[in-house]
Design a protein around this motif. Structure first.
Motif, PDB file in Angstrom:
ATOM      1  N   ALA A  19       0.837  -1.204   0.000  1.00 52.01           N
ATOM      2  CA  ALA A  19       0.000   0.000   0.000  1.00 52.01           C
ATOM      3  C   ALA A  19       0.868   1.248   0.000  1.00 52.01           C
ATOM      4  N   ASP A  20       2.019   1.180   0.650  1.00 53.96           N
ATOM      5  CA  ASP A  20       2.904   2.345   0.697  1.00 53.96           C
ATOM      6  C   ASP A  20       3.400   2.717  -0.681  1.00 53.96           C
ATOM      7  N   VAL A  21       3.703   1.672  -1.457  1.00 53.89           N
ATOM      8  CA  VAL A  21       4.182   1.925  -2.814  1.00 53.89           C
ATOM      9  C   VAL A  21       3.051   2.490  -3.648  1.00 53.89           C
ATOM     10  N   ALA A  22       1.858   1.912  -3.473  1.00 54.67           N
ATOM     11  CA  ALA A  22       0.723   2.350  -4.261  1.00 54.67           C
ATOM     12  C   ALA A  22       0.423   3.808  -3.965  1.00 54.67           C
ATOM     13  N   ASP A  23       0.485   4.167  -2.673  1.00 55.35           N
ATOM     14  CA  ASP A  23       0.200   5.557  -2.303  1.00 55.35           C
ATOM     15  C   ASP A  23       1.201   6.496  -2.937  1.00 55.35           C
ATOM     16  N   ALA A  24       2.402   5.972  -3.026  1.00 53.23           N
ATOM     17  CA  ALA A  24       3.458   6.829  -3.529  1.00 53.23           C
ATOM     18  C   ALA A  24       3.365   7.022  -5.030  1.00 53.23           C
ATOM     19  N   ALA A  25       2.667   6.049  -5.700  1.00 58.31           N
ATOM     20  CA  ALA A  25       2.595   6.124  -7.161  1.00 58.31           C
ATOM     21  C   ALA A  25       1.908   7.406  -7.580  1.00 58.31           C
ATOM     22  N   PRO A  26       2.308   7.938  -8.724  1.00 57.86           N
ATOM     23  CA  PRO A  26       1.646   9.154  -9.191  1.00 57.86           C
ATOM     24  C   PRO A  26       0.180   8.863  -9.457  1.00 57.86           C
ATOM     25  N   GLY A  27      -0.659   9.855  -9.329  1.00 62.05           N
ATOM     26  CA  GLY A  27      -2.104   9.698  -9.459  1.00 62.05           C
ATOM     27  C   GLY A  27      -2.469   8.963 -10.745  1.00 62.05           C
ATOM     28  N   SER A  28      -3.350   7.990 -10.644  1.00 59.44           N
ATOM     29  CA  SER A  28      -3.697   7.190 -11.814  1.00 59.44           C
ATOM     30  C   SER A  28      -4.688   7.943 -12.695  1.00 59.44           C
ATOM     31  N   ALA A  29      -4.946   7.351 -13.865  1.00 60.02           N
ATOM     32  CA  ALA A  29      -5.816   8.002 -14.833  1.00 60.02           C
ATOM     33  C   ALA A  29      -7.218   8.201 -14.280  1.00 60.02           C
ATOM     34  N   TRP A  30      -7.606   7.309 -13.368  1.00 59.65           N
ATOM     35  CA  TRP A  30      -8.967   7.416 -12.824  1.00 59.65           C
ATOM     36  C   TRP A  30      -9.216   8.769 -12.173  1.00 59.65           C
ATOM     37  N   ASP A  31      -8.151   9.316 -11.542  1.00 64.70           N
ATOM     38  CA  ASP A  31      -8.348  10.562 -10.815  1.00 64.70           C
ATOM     39  C   ASP A  31      -8.765  11.702 -11.728  1.00 64.70           C
ATOM     40  N   HIS A  32      -8.417  11.573 -13.014  1.00 65.36           N
ATOM     41  CA  HIS A  32      -8.699  12.676 -13.926  1.00 65.36           C
ATOM     42  C   HIS A  32     -10.000  12.482 -14.681  1.00 65.36           C
ATOM     43  N   LEU A  33     -10.673  11.361 -14.449  1.00 65.44           N
ATOM     44  CA  LEU A  33     -11.922  11.094 -15.173  1.00 65.44           C
ATOM     45  C   LEU A  33     -13.101  11.421 -14.276  1.00 65.44           C
ATOM     46  N   PRO A  34     -14.234  11.745 -14.898  1.00 70.23           N
ATOM     47  CA  PRO A  34     -15.415  12.031 -14.057  1.00 70.23           C
ATOM     48  C   PRO A  34     -15.846  10.799 -13.279  1.00 70.23           C
ATOM     49  N   ASP A  35     -16.611  11.020 -12.229  1.00 73.47           N
ATOM     50  CA  ASP A  35     -17.024   9.951 -11.312  1.00 73.47           C
ATOM     51  C   ASP A  35     -17.767   8.829 -12.020  1.00 73.47           C
ATOM     52  N   TRP A  36     -18.616   9.250 -12.955  1.00 73.58           N
ATOM     53  CA  TRP A  36     -19.493   8.215 -13.526  1.00 73.58           C
ATOM     54  C   TRP A  36     -18.742   7.186 -14.351  1.00 73.58           C
ATOM     55  N   VAL A  37     -17.532   7.517 -14.763  1.00 69.11           N
ATOM     56  CA  VAL A  37     -16.809   6.541 -15.585  1.00 69.11           C
ATOM     57  C   VAL A  37     -16.559   5.258 -14.808  1.00 69.11           C
ATOM     58  N   ALA A  38     -16.159   5.431 -13.549  1.00 69.12           N
ATOM     59  CA  ALA A  38     -15.865   4.245 -12.741  1.00 69.12           C
ATOM     60  C   ALA A  38     -17.132   3.424 -12.524  1.00 69.12           C
ATOM     61  N   THR A  39     -18.216   4.092 -12.137  1.00 72.82           N
ATOM     62  CA  THR A  39     -19.469   3.356 -11.886  1.00 72.82           C
ATOM     63  C   THR A  39     -19.965   2.702 -13.171  1.00 72.82           C
ATOM     64  N   LEU A  40     -19.864   3.459 -14.264  1.00 74.52           N
ATOM     65  CA  LEU A  40     -20.330   2.884 -15.535  1.00 74.52           C
ATOM     66  C   LEU A  40     -19.483   1.667 -15.890  1.00 74.52           C
ATOM     67  N   SER A  41     -18.189   1.746 -15.634  1.00 69.14           N
ATOM     68  CA  SER A  41     -17.333   0.597 -15.940  1.00 69.14           C
ATOM     69  C   SER A  41     -17.787  -0.620 -15.157  1.00 69.14           C
ATOM     70  N   TRP A  42     -18.044  -0.386 -13.868  1.00 73.19           N
ATOM     71  CA  TRP A  42     -18.534  -1.510 -13.064  1.00 73.19           C
ATOM     72  C   TRP A  42     -19.806  -2.086 -13.656  1.00 73.19           C
ATOM     73  N   TRP A  43     -20.705  -1.177 -14.033  1.00 68.20           N
ATOM     74  CA  TRP A  43     -21.988  -1.632 -14.586  1.00 68.20           C
ATOM     75  C   TRP A  43     -21.765  -2.400 -15.890  1.00 68.20           C
ATOM     76  N   LEU A  44     -20.853  -1.877 -16.716  1.00 69.78           N
ATOM     77  CA  LEU A  44     -20.620  -2.552 -18.001  1.00 69.78           C
ATOM     78  C   LEU A  44     -19.986  -3.930 -17.797  1.00 69.78           C
ATOM     79  N   VAL A  45     -19.189  -4.056 -16.745  1.00 70.88           N
ATOM     80  CA  VAL A  45     -18.645  -5.388 -16.435  1.00 70.88           C
ATOM     81  C   VAL A  45     -19.802  -6.346 -16.131  1.00 70.88           C
ATOM     82  N   ILE A  46     -20.760  -5.835 -15.375  1.00 76.78           N
ATOM     83  CA  ILE A  46     -21.929  -6.663 -15.041  1.00 76.78           C
ATOM     84  C   ILE A  46     -22.703  -7.012 -16.321  1.00 76.78           C
ATOM     85  N   VAL A  47     -22.861  -6.007 -17.194  1.00 77.78           N
ATOM     86  CA  VAL A  47     -23.585  -6.249 -18.452  1.00 77.78           C
ATOM     87  C   VAL A  47     -22.840  -7.283 -19.293  1.00 77.78           C
TER      88      VAL A  47
END
Lengths: 435, 491
Positions: free
Chosen positions: B305-333
């Motif tokens: 977790a320490d390494v992960a925290d240290a990693a530079p911000g991932s692409a998710w941080d720059h995307l709107p919130d709904w992208v993550a939820t939609l991705s989850w939903w699309l996985v279900i679909v």
């Protein structure tokens, strides 16, 4: 349980909700909604188990023709059932649309017909019918397979039928029955009739003419002859391992069937009594023209389910089989392949027994591929193949001479020419009065 | 799949008793009832279901019965490579161990216990970046008000660079013999130059781990100029070998496992404190000295977790919130799509295929045999006899015609010299592949010539009997001549 494309569409549509309210709870709520709908749909769907599936027996069909197979369903449940019925025909039955939409009210009976275009001879089956019952929302359903077999007999195509009219015509010419004013060939006295122009003067019966002199006219009387009738023809079709060979996209067995059908119908039409035997280790099929009914019909039904057996043909039993059919002198046609190993050990030793009593005609398919190969001399590989093909043909030729020396007639022709050539050989023998 | 209906028999007039597979409770239906099907399915899968359940029960029981903590160097682990022994002794001595799991927790603990000894243990993962730099430049102490001692246990390369940066040169990192090699680790002595009281009281250690080459004050050196353990007992290992390259150099510094830096003590042998080795040499004394300097010990073991925290911000941080939820939903679909598309509309129907053997297989096989052994002679003789037979028949010489008769008749038909024809037909003259090719082509040409002179067309593949002179000649189709590749022959 079955889920449908409509459920998938709904799930995709719910993506809008997920985008509109982007919190994890939305995903859970949407999923729960779908689950509830699926469960409701499942509970409301008519039971696919409370159905009685009956198969309506099919008529045998000739290869290459289309037919329909009908299945009767009787809904015995309490709830309306709508969904699909899939008839599980094997691929070679050629069911183009085996799936049928069905909507049955409680107690309703319905017949569904599947159009079939069989691509193989023999007994084709549909072991089961599967019923898929969808709920009122069409999101989910239940599916059950009813194991009620359906059967269709596919008869040989008899494509050599097209040769039949011309061969029958020739027989009639032999018979002297045609408008062509030919004296009937053959050796059996037929009748006396008045001389018409064109008759051979050698056929004038002077004695009969003299007897008629007392009458009104001065008519000459000629004798007519016709070929013998009521001779026996025994067709023996080899269904052993050698019949499994494929020559020019057709198994040797099927070519043999075509040839037997043409000759059988022709000989039966010429007034001879024909018996058909399929044999390998034992007699595998049998049909006789003496029994009542259509001989062609009986013959194709006897052939319908013949398949090449992976055993060596037992030729030693052949004289006994023929003896069982008839003790009279007859034309025994053996449809086999000129395979040196199996013939030398099988047919050749018993041939004298047969030729002693009967006239034996051996019909075999020759492989046009060998001729084609023996001609190609383009490069070294082709030359070796030509040599191998030539060698096979020399062996075959030797075998034919051997059969001829033992007193058998041989017809050796490529697949498409074997039926007419066999028929010609029969007509020739008949005209020569050798039957 | 069970029926939702009551399964009692319907006694309507339509019930037909003669169904192929009627069940007792559903007269007329051609399939058993849902209940029966369920029972039958259960009976079929009974064994496997029970097997899986038993297996899961056993696994669960084993999990519950055994100590969950078996990780190497874990303070709670009683395994050979655990630290339970040293932790227990420290606790007996009144030291409270605070295990922390992350940078935030570490800061909290340090501010709670300003005098505490801190151990930064980088067993598997490098430590949190901010902690590392905070320790190296003292900002962590400023932030939290903590002033205790620091021990870097088995530090990562980054940490070595950080604590050494500008103030200490860690020139080399030499990996000592590992336990895997089955060798006894070398015994390292603290050495007279060692300034650390902890090391001096321990005297010597014998544990595998890292050695650091440095000019800073160090203890437990492998060897160095003038002092230390001397060219230690294990001269054949890699550390000795790599150091041995430059023994004459003046600048050769000792390779030591303990280095004292401004930021704290660096110790490279975590193996020294495991349950199996704590009793050897001076390990116990060293451990108690190092970790027991204060009554509080903050034990920071870095995790992924320490390494992960240290990693530079991932692409998710720059995307709107709904992208993550939609991705989850699309996985279900997508999962639904698999279920929808994967359901067959009935059982697979198999086709009973009949036996069919390509007919000229044997001829093909013989051709390959000819070619493989270069059977020029056999092939030539076969071709010759085939052509002779056909010529005899073409020229109406009868099957028993003698060779000279055939040669003569051929010569007179074609107008060639009889001797030339005899030479063409001489198979004995064929000795090489090129001869065979020429021979076969000449024979074919000769036969065609005879055929043409006799009023027949050239030999063609489609003629019913190429050897029959009475065969009516059809228009030839030369295109067919070379496509005979997959043919077969019954032999």
């Amino acid at each position: 349980m079955v889920l449908t494309g409509r459920l998938l569409g709904l799930a995709l549509a719910l993506s809008i909700v997920v985008v509109a309210v982007p919190v994890p709870a939305t995903v859970a709520v949407c999923l729960a909604l779908l689950a509830v709908l699926v469960v409701v749909d499942l509970l409301l769907a008519g039971s696919p188990r409370r159905i009685r599936v009956d198969r309506v027996p099919t008529e045998a069909v000739r290869l290459g023709r289309t037919t329909t197979a009908t299945t009767a369903v009787h809904h015995q449940g309490r709830r309306r059932l709508h969904g699909l019925l899939r008839d599980g025909w094997q691929p070679s039955a050629g069911a183009e649309a085996p799936e049928h939409r069905i909507a049955l009210s409680p107690g309703e009976r319905r017949r569904v017909a599947t159009a079939l275009r069989p691509t193989r001879r023999g007994r084709l089956v549909s072991p089961s019918a599967t019923i898929r019952s969808l709920g009122p929302l069409g999101l989910a359903g239940r599916q059950v397979t009813h194991h009620v077999p359906h059967e269709l007999r596919v008869l040989p195509a008899f494509s050599s039928r097209r040769h039949l009219p011309s061969k029958l015509q020739r027989l009639r010419e032999l018979d002297g029955q045609t408008a062509v004013q030919l004296r009937g060939a053959g050796t059996e006295f037929d009748s006396l009739r008045e001389y018409v122009r064109g008759d051979d003067v050698r056929s004038i019966d002077w004695r009969a003419t003299a007897r008629r002199q007392g009458g009104a006219g001065q008519q000459l009387v000629v004798r007519t002859w016709r070929p013998e009738r009521d001779r026996r023809v025994v067709l023996c079709l080899d269904t052993s391992r050698t019949s499994a060979a494929r020559v020019a996209d057709e198994p040797v067995l099927d070519t043999g069937m075509e040839a037997s059908l043409l000759l059988g119908v022709l000989a039966a039409g010429a007034g001879d009594r024909v018996d058909f035997l399929g044999f390998d280790r034992d007699v595998s099929a049998r049909a006789r023209s003496a029994a009542s009914g259509d001989f062609l019909h009986r013959m194709v039904h006897a052939m319908a389910e013949l398949e090449p057996q992976l055993v060596e043909a037992d030729f030693s039993q052949l004289p006994a089989h023929v003896q069982k059919v008839t003790s009279q002198r007859s034309l025994v046609v053996v449809l086999t392949s000129l395979d040196s190993a199996s013939l030398e050990e099988g047919l050749l030793p018993v041939l004298p027994q047969l030729t002693q009593k009967h006239l034996v005609l051996v019909a075999a398919v020759r492989d046009p591929e060998l001729d084609r190969r023996s001609l190609a001399r383009g490069d070294l590989g082709e030359v070796y193949r030509a040599a191998a093909a030539e060698r096979a043909m020399i062996e075959r030729q030797a075998l034919i001479s051997q059969l001829g020396a033992l007193g058998a007639e041989v017809v050796d022709a490529p697949p498409h020419e074997l039926p007419p050539q066999l028929a010609d050989a029969y007509i020739r023998l008949k005209a020569a009065g050798r039957l | 799949m069970t029926d939702s209906h009551p399964t009692s028999a319907e006694t309507t007039a339509s019930a037909e008793a003669a169904a192929p597979a009627p069940s007792a409770d559903m007269p007329g239906a051609t399939v058993e009832s849902g209940r029966t099907a369920l029972r039958r399915t259960w009976r079929r899968w009974q064994f496997w279901v029970l097997l899986v359940v038993c297996g899961m029960t056993l696994t669960l029981a084993q999990q519950l019965l055994t100590t969950p903590d078996v990780a190497p160097y874990s303070l709670g682990s009683t395994e050979q490579d655990g630290y339970r022994a040293v932790a227990g002794v420290l606790e007996d001595q009144g030291v409270t161990i605070h295990e922390v799991g992350g940078a935030e927790q570490l800061r909290t603990r340090l501010s709670e216990h300003p005098e505490a000894t801190m151990v930064g243990f980088e067993a598997d993962w490098p430590m949190d970046r901010s902690i590392r730099s905070g320790l190296a430049d003292g900002t962590l102490a400023e932030e939290t008000g903590w002033q205790g001692e620091t021990v870097f246990l088995s530090p990562s390369g980054e940490t070595l660079d950080a604590v050494g940066s500008g103030r200490l040169d860690v020139e080399d990192l030499v990996t000592g013999p590992s336990l895997d090699l089955g060798e006894q680790p070398p015994v390292l002595r603290a050495g007279p130059a060692c300034p650390s009281p902890a090391a001096r009281s321990a005297g010597s250690i014998a544990a595998s781990g890292d050695l650091y080459r440095t000019d800073l004050p160090s203890c437990f050196a492998r060897f160095g100029p003038g002092d230390g353990g001397g060219p230690a007992e294990t001269g054949e290992n890699s550390a000795a070998a790599s150091s041995g390259d430059e023994p004459s150099s003046e600048t050769t510094a000792p390779a030591a496992t303990m280095v004292l830096t401004d930021a704290g003590a660096v110790f490279g042998s975590p193996d020294a404190f495991t349950n199996s080795t704590i009793a050897d040499e001076g390990h116990a004394a060293l451990g108690l000295w190092l970790f027991g300097q204060d009554e509080d010990l903050v034990w920071y073991r870095s995790t992924a977790a320490d390494v992960a925290d240290a990693a530079p911000g991932s692409a998710w941080d720059h995307l709107p919130d709904w992208v993550a939820t939609l991705s989850w939903w699309l996985v279900i679909v997508a999962g639904l799509l698999i279920l929808v598309a994967g359901r067959r509309r009935g059982p697979i129907i198999s086709e009973p295929l009949p036996v069919q053997v390509p007919a000229s297989e044997t001829a093909e096989g013989r051709a390959r045999l000819y070619q493989q052994v270069d059977a020029v002679d056999a092939a030539a003789r076969t071709l010759r006899s085939a052509h002779m037979l056909r010529l005899a028949r073409l020229l109406r010489l009868g099957p028993a015609a003698e060779e000279p008769a055939i040669v003569h008749a051929t010569a007179s038909t074609t107008g060639r010299e009889p001797r030339a024809v005899a030479r063409m037909l001489d198979a004995a003259a064929v000795t090489s592949s090129s001869d065979l090719l020429r021979f076969s082509q000449e024979l074919a040409a000769l036969e065609d010539e005879v055929r043409i002179r006799s009023g027949l067309g050239p030999r063609r593949p489609d003629s019913a009997d190429p050897a029959d002179p009475a065969d009516p000649a059809d228009p030839a189709d030369p295109a067919d001549r070379h496509d005979g590749s997959d043919g077969l022959s019954r032999d």
